[in-house]
Write an enzyme that holds these catalytic residues in place. Sequence first.
Site, mmCIF file in Angstrom:
data_model
loop_
_atom_site.group_PDB
_atom_site.id
_atom_site.type_symbol
_atom_site.label_atom_id
_atom_site.label_comp_id
_atom_site.label_asym_id
_atom_site.label_seq_id
_atom_site.Cartn_x
_atom_site.Cartn_y
_atom_site.Cartn_z
ATOM 1 N N CYS A 1 76.397 73.102 25.852
ATOM 2 C CA CYS A 1 76.128 73.760 24.554
ATOM 3 C C CYS A 1 75.629 75.116 24.868
ATOM 4 O O CYS A 1 75.173 75.851 23.735
ATOM 5 C CB CYS A 1 75.434 72.777 23.700
ATOM 6 S SG CYS A 1 76.260 71.186 23.322
ATOM 7 N N HIS B 1 68.240 77.137 18.535
ATOM 8 C CA HIS B 1 69.323 76.211 18.878
ATOM 9 C C HIS B 1 69.386 74.797 17.866
ATOM 10 O O HIS B 1 70.547 74.581 17.459
ATOM 11 C CB HIS B 1 69.083 75.258 20.180
ATOM 12 C CG HIS B 1 70.063 74.472 20.762
ATOM 13 N ND1 HIS B 1 71.337 75.005 21.070
ATOM 14 C CD2 HIS B 1 70.017 73.199 21.126
ATOM 15 C CE1 HIS B 1 71.902 73.893 21.418
ATOM 16 N NE2 HIS B 1 71.303 72.745 21.421
ATOM 17 N N GLU C 1 61.734 72.447 20.766
ATOM 18 C CA GLU C 1 62.034 73.699 20.530
ATOM 19 C C GLU C 1 60.877 74.757 19.850
ATOM 20 O O GLU C 1 60.699 75.895 20.437
ATOM 21 C CB GLU C 1 63.369 74.053 19.872
ATOM 22 C CG GLU C 1 63.772 75.655 19.949
ATOM 23 C CD GLU C 1 65.412 75.817 19.314
ATOM 24 O OE1 GLU C 1 65.841 74.927 18.854
ATOM 25 O OE2 GLU C 1 65.550 77.069 19.289
ATOM 26 N N LYS D 1 73.062 76.048 12.233
ATOM 27 C CA LYS D 1 73.847 75.020 12.274
ATOM 28 C C LYS D 1 73.866 74.148 11.376
ATOM 29 O O LYS D 1 74.716 73.109 11.096
ATOM 30 C CB LYS D 1 73.537 74.131 13.743
ATOM 31 C CG LYS D 1 73.827 74.898 15.209
ATOM 32 C CD LYS D 1 73.336 73.687 16.150
ATOM 33 C CE LYS D 1 73.677 74.711 17.590
ATOM 34 N NZ LYS D 1 72.710 75.476 18.179
ATOM 35 N N HIS E 1 77.389 72.157 14.952
ATOM 36 C CA HIS E 1 77.157 72.400 16.109
ATOM 37 C C HIS E 1 78.446 72.551 17.029
ATOM 38 O O HIS E 1 79.000 71.678 17.137
ATOM 39 C CB HIS E 1 76.297 71.269 16.923
ATOM 40 C CG HIS E 1 75.914 71.664 18.234
ATOM 41 N ND1 HIS E 1 76.078 72.858 19.074
ATOM 42 C CD2 HIS E 1 75.137 71.008 19.287
ATOM 43 C CE1 HIS E 1 75.684 72.732 20.136
ATOM 44 N NE2 HIS E 1 74.867 71.564 20.386
ATOM 45 N N PHE F 1 73.531 69.889 27.430
ATOM 46 C CA PHE F 1 73.380 68.772 28.226
ATOM 47 C C PHE F 1 73.449 69.192 29.441
ATOM 48 O O PHE F 1 74.283 70.180 30.159
ATOM 49 C CB PHE F 1 74.701 67.879 27.805
ATOM 50 C CG PHE F 1 74.578 67.099 26.692
ATOM 51 C CD1 PHE F 1 73.318 66.956 25.675
ATOM 52 C CD2 PHE F 1 75.776 66.183 26.463
ATOM 53 C CE1 PHE F 1 73.506 66.316 24.712
ATOM 54 C CE2 PHE F 1 75.525 65.294 25.262
ATOM 55 C CZ PHE F 1 74.572 65.287 24.387
#
Lengths: 80, 418
Positions: free
Chosen positions: B170, B310, B321, B342, B347, B406
């Site tokens: 991502c 994010h 975050e 998002k 996402h 990831f």
Amino acid sequence: MSTDIFERVKKVTVEELDVKAEEVVTEASFTEDLGADSLDVVELVMAFEDEFGIEIPDEEVGEIKTVGNAVDYISKKVAG
Amino acid sequence: MSVLPEPSGRVVVTGVGAVTPLGTGVDVFWPKVIAGESGIRRIQQMENLELYSCQIAGEIPDFEPSDWVDKKDARRMDPFLLYAIAAATMALQDANVTLTDELKDEFGVLIGSGIGGLKSMYEQTKFIHDLKPDRVSPFFVPYMIADMASGLVSIMNDLRGPNHAIVSACSTGANAIGDAYEIIKRGDARMMIAGGSEAPVNPIGVAGFCACRAMTSRNDEPTRASRPFDRDRDGFVMGEGAGTLVLEDRDHALARGAKIYCEIVGYGFSADAYHITSPHPEGRGAAKSMNMALRKAGIEPTAIDYINAHGTSTPVGDPMEIEAVKKVFGEHAYKLAVSSTKSMHGHTLGAAGAIESLICILAMRDGIMPPTINLENQDTDLGINHVPNVAQKRELNYVLNNSFGFGGHNVSLIMTKG
């Protein structure tokens, strides 16, 4: 040459190669006249196999260069 | 024959293109982002949805493949390629550049994908299960591999400069922009099309992310399901799409009188070195990436006005975050704003960093910060401004985009008015 087989070859070729029906004439070469690359030819042969319920061995694919070749080859296979 | 100006070591953005769950084309999707609209719906392109714990996603509305490629390719290309080609075509048109033979040699492409052609993989694997390996399409491999967006955009436009792809889950889209920026900065190309593309909404993609327990199960309220920083968030909502930017050496852009959106000035990236899917609980990799971007930009943390987070709407990721932001920015964390778009487009995995960098750029251009929608009960430090539910006007001079993936990848990009 079987008219029925020609019409079915034409239909499959138009669908697979996104060409106009009037371009698909007996003398037309798949690669030189109808814009197919080597991968297109593989996919086209698979589509002929599905359409006619036949198997076209890799070593015989080389015989099928033009629309006319395809119709002749398939006619023999179907008759056999 | 014209001679290209010497590389300036500075990189600007001169074109943008996007395919998103809020529409195709920047002019379509940007007003919806500012209006706080959701592009999340019940999944249209899958059957037997009741079998899946997550049944909602951000799919692309009204996308017509044959608008971008011929009918033959429209039929057989994986959607991740179609989205990338559409976004790149729009970005290139927006850059309004004459592609001379000389420039084509200095024009590269770096469009990544977190996964690649997953739908093709899913469909073609069925022939193996049916014991018909000879029915696998000859186009399966070329249209599945994750580098083919870069390949096709280069082939279609005769762009002969640096060309490859990045795969970092991502954070792919942000990594692609960052690496393309450095390719131009060091003089290996004058222009690059860079970004990310993803098409994960298919049975194996949805089932796989469901199995990771990463996705929401708020199926009865699609538009309210993606709710970063909210107390009742329960996982991310998958989206599809592509974002691409045209990056250009600043002197090249100035010499041709190009429209300049912004300058890219900082690129940080790091690893958590912690876990395959969970972020480091103290956000050490995220903090390192933001610090690196600030150092390379040569600016104080207080210069940043807006962060596009994010912020995926997962229970663990969002607070991590914000802790990292507080660590990096200290008291200034309470003065800048941090929103997650998002909440609206979902996402988009490997496309996220690119679509959201593009949003940062437009936010700076228009002096408006897009909201985090569905933020009803803020679950993070209440002193942080997440731009809840309604866009806020603010003069933006420096903006930062975060993307994490990831594998523990972290990427931060800093952009400023050109």
